[in-house]
Design a protein around this motif. Sequence first.
Motif, PDB file in Angstrom:
ATOM      1  N   ARG A   1      20.465  16.752  36.423  1.00 16.07           N
ATOM      2  CA  ARG A   1      20.168  18.129  36.828  1.00 16.07           C
ATOM      3  C   ARG A   1      18.699  18.271  37.244  1.00 16.07           C
ATOM      4  O   ARG A   1      18.369  18.990  38.189  1.00 16.07           O
ATOM      5  CB  ARG A   1      20.497  19.101  35.699  1.00 16.07           C
ATOM      6  CG  ARG A   1      21.989  19.425  35.614  1.00 16.07           C
ATOM      7  CD  ARG A   1      22.276  20.565  34.669  1.00 16.07           C
ATOM      8  NE  ARG A   1      22.251  20.129  33.281  1.00 16.07           N
ATOM      9  CZ  ARG A   1      21.555  20.702  32.315  1.00 16.07           C
ATOM     10  NH1 ARG A   1      20.782  21.740  32.591  1.00 16.07           N
ATOM     11  NH2 ARG A   1      21.617  20.255  31.092  1.00 16.07           N
ATOM     12  N   ALA A   2      17.801  17.584  36.521  1.00 15.43           N
ATOM     13  CA  ALA A   2      16.373  17.633  36.859  1.00 15.43           C
ATOM     14  C   ALA A   2      16.127  17.035  38.234  1.00 15.43           C
ATOM     15  O   ALA A   2      15.343  17.568  39.030  1.00 15.43           O
ATOM     16  CB  ALA A   2      15.557  16.888  35.806  1.00 15.43           C
TER      17      ALA A   2
ATOM     18  N   MET B   1      18.337  16.869  40.675  1.00 12.59           N
ATOM     19  CA  MET B   1      18.899  17.772  41.668  1.00 12.59           C
ATOM     20  C   MET B   1      17.988  18.971  41.908  1.00 12.59           C
ATOM     21  O   MET B   1      17.913  19.497  43.029  1.00 12.59           O
ATOM     22  CB  MET B   1      20.282  18.238  41.235  1.00 12.59           C
ATOM     23  CG  MET B   1      21.339  17.140  41.186  1.00 12.59           C
ATOM     24  SD  MET B   1      21.426  16.183  42.725  1.00 12.59           S
ATOM     25  CE  MET B   1      21.926  17.441  43.889  1.00 12.59           C
ATOM     26  N   MET B   2      17.314  19.399  40.860  1.00  9.48           N
ATOM     27  CA  MET B   2      16.350  20.486  41.026  1.00  9.48           C
ATOM     28  C   MET B   2      15.227  20.063  41.968  1.00  9.48           C
ATOM     29  O   MET B   2      14.768  20.846  42.816  1.00  9.48           O
ATOM     30  CB  MET B   2      15.758  20.897  39.672  1.00  9.48           C
ATOM     31  CG  MET B   2      14.782  22.062  39.743  1.00  9.48           C
ATOM     32  SD  MET B   2      15.555  23.605  40.324  1.00  9.48           S
ATOM     33  CE  MET B   2      16.500  24.043  38.851  1.00  9.48           C
TER      34      MET B   2
ATOM     35  N   GLU C   1      24.468  22.084  41.549  1.00  4.95           N
ATOM     36  CA  GLU C   1      24.523  20.955  40.616  1.00  4.95           C
ATOM     37  C   GLU C   1      23.471  21.077  39.522  1.00  4.95           C
ATOM     38  O   GLU C   1      23.714  20.707  38.374  1.00  4.95           O
ATOM     39  CB  GLU C   1      24.334  19.635  41.376  1.00  4.95           C
ATOM     40  CG  GLU C   1      25.491  19.283  42.285  1.00  4.95           C
ATOM     41  CD  GLU C   1      26.782  19.029  41.498  1.00  4.95           C
ATOM     42  OE1 GLU C   1      26.726  18.406  40.429  1.00  4.95           O
ATOM     43  OE2 GLU C   1      27.845  19.500  41.954  1.00  4.95           O
ATOM     44  N   SER C   2      22.302  21.586  39.863  1.00  3.69           N
ATOM     45  CA  SER C   2      21.220  21.681  38.876  1.00  3.69           C
ATOM     46  C   SER C   2      21.516  22.726  37.810  1.00  3.69           C
ATOM     47  O   SER C   2      20.912  22.704  36.733  1.00  3.69           O
ATOM     48  CB  SER C   2      19.894  22.002  39.573  1.00  3.69           C
ATOM     49  OG  SER C   2      19.922  23.296  40.157  1.00  3.69           O
ATOM     50  N   ARG C   3      22.462  23.640  38.089  1.00  2.00           N
ATOM     51  CA  ARG C   3      22.818  24.672  37.104  1.00  2.00           C
ATOM     52  C   ARG C   3      24.102  24.339  36.340  1.00  2.00           C
ATOM     53  O   ARG C   3      24.493  25.077  35.441  1.00  2.00           O
ATOM     54  CB  ARG C   3      22.979  26.021  37.817  1.00  2.00           C
ATOM     55  CG  ARG C   3      21.683  26.584  38.371  1.00  2.00           C
ATOM     56  CD  ARG C   3      21.839  28.057  38.712  1.00  2.00           C
ATOM     57  NE  ARG C   3      22.820  28.265  39.758  1.00  2.00           N
ATOM     58  CZ  ARG C   3      22.537  28.377  41.050  1.00  2.00           C
ATOM     59  NH1 ARG C   3      21.279  28.287  41.456  1.00  2.00           N
ATOM     60  NH2 ARG C   3      23.477  28.566  41.952  1.00  2.00           N
TER      61      ARG C   3
ATOM     62  N   THR D   1      16.481  20.230  45.442  1.00  2.00           N
ATOM     63  CA  THR D   1      16.490  21.620  45.895  1.00  2.00           C
ATOM     64  C   THR D   1      15.100  22.066  46.328  1.00  2.00           C
ATOM     65  O   THR D   1      14.921  22.702  47.373  1.00  2.00           O
ATOM     66  CB  THR D   1      17.005  22.543  44.772  1.00  2.00           C
ATOM     67  OG1 THR D   1      18.321  22.151  44.410  1.00  2.00           O
ATOM     68  CG2 THR D   1      17.013  23.992  45.216  1.00  2.00           C
TER      69      THR D   1
END
Length: 204
Positions: free
Chosen positions: A44-45, A47-48, A33-35, A51
């Motif tokens: 995205r931030a 989700m990073m 998702e982050s990519r 991760t």
Amino acid sequence: QRALEVERTRIASDLHDELGATLTEIRFLGAIESRDLSVPPATRARMMKVTEKSHEMVASLDEIVWAINPANDLLPNLANYLCHVAEEFFRPTEVRCRLDVDETLPQVTLIPEVRHNLYLVVREALNNIAKHSKATEAWLRFHWKDQTLHVMIEDNGCGFNGAAPASGNGLENMRRRLEKIGGRCEIISQPKAGTVCRLWLSLK
């Protein structure tokens, strides 16, 4: 004792297989998702972050599983594990990790409390090198002499005034942890001369 070891093995296996698999899946989904460029940047931030946190949780879970598993109660297994920890700890840094382990470490059984405290002390020493030493090389040594385990964590960094009172609790905590399991911790350092952390633990 045998029943306790069987139960410890079962718990370690369940944690690794079930919880470990779930955390790995969360990390994998978060990375995807982050990519994804179709996802809003703020999402995205976040989700990073998910991760990164799941990666930290997987690492913590590995440590817990290692501590519980009775297969790791022997001294050579502890030395091998801590060498692996040191190599992984310095891998993303510019510090070169060197290992020096006696090939004839005895098959001494260590209780979980001893393994846990030794792990925490070594990990704290590695963390201090990464955060404060500005070193380019670090050594982790395991030697056996006169029924005593000698562990040394050394660096070629900037050092510090070892005679001055410690500014934090880390060094004192390391000493207390070794004393708790009947060992001793000595830290030798001078400005511009690196630091040596020596641990002694009698295992008669």
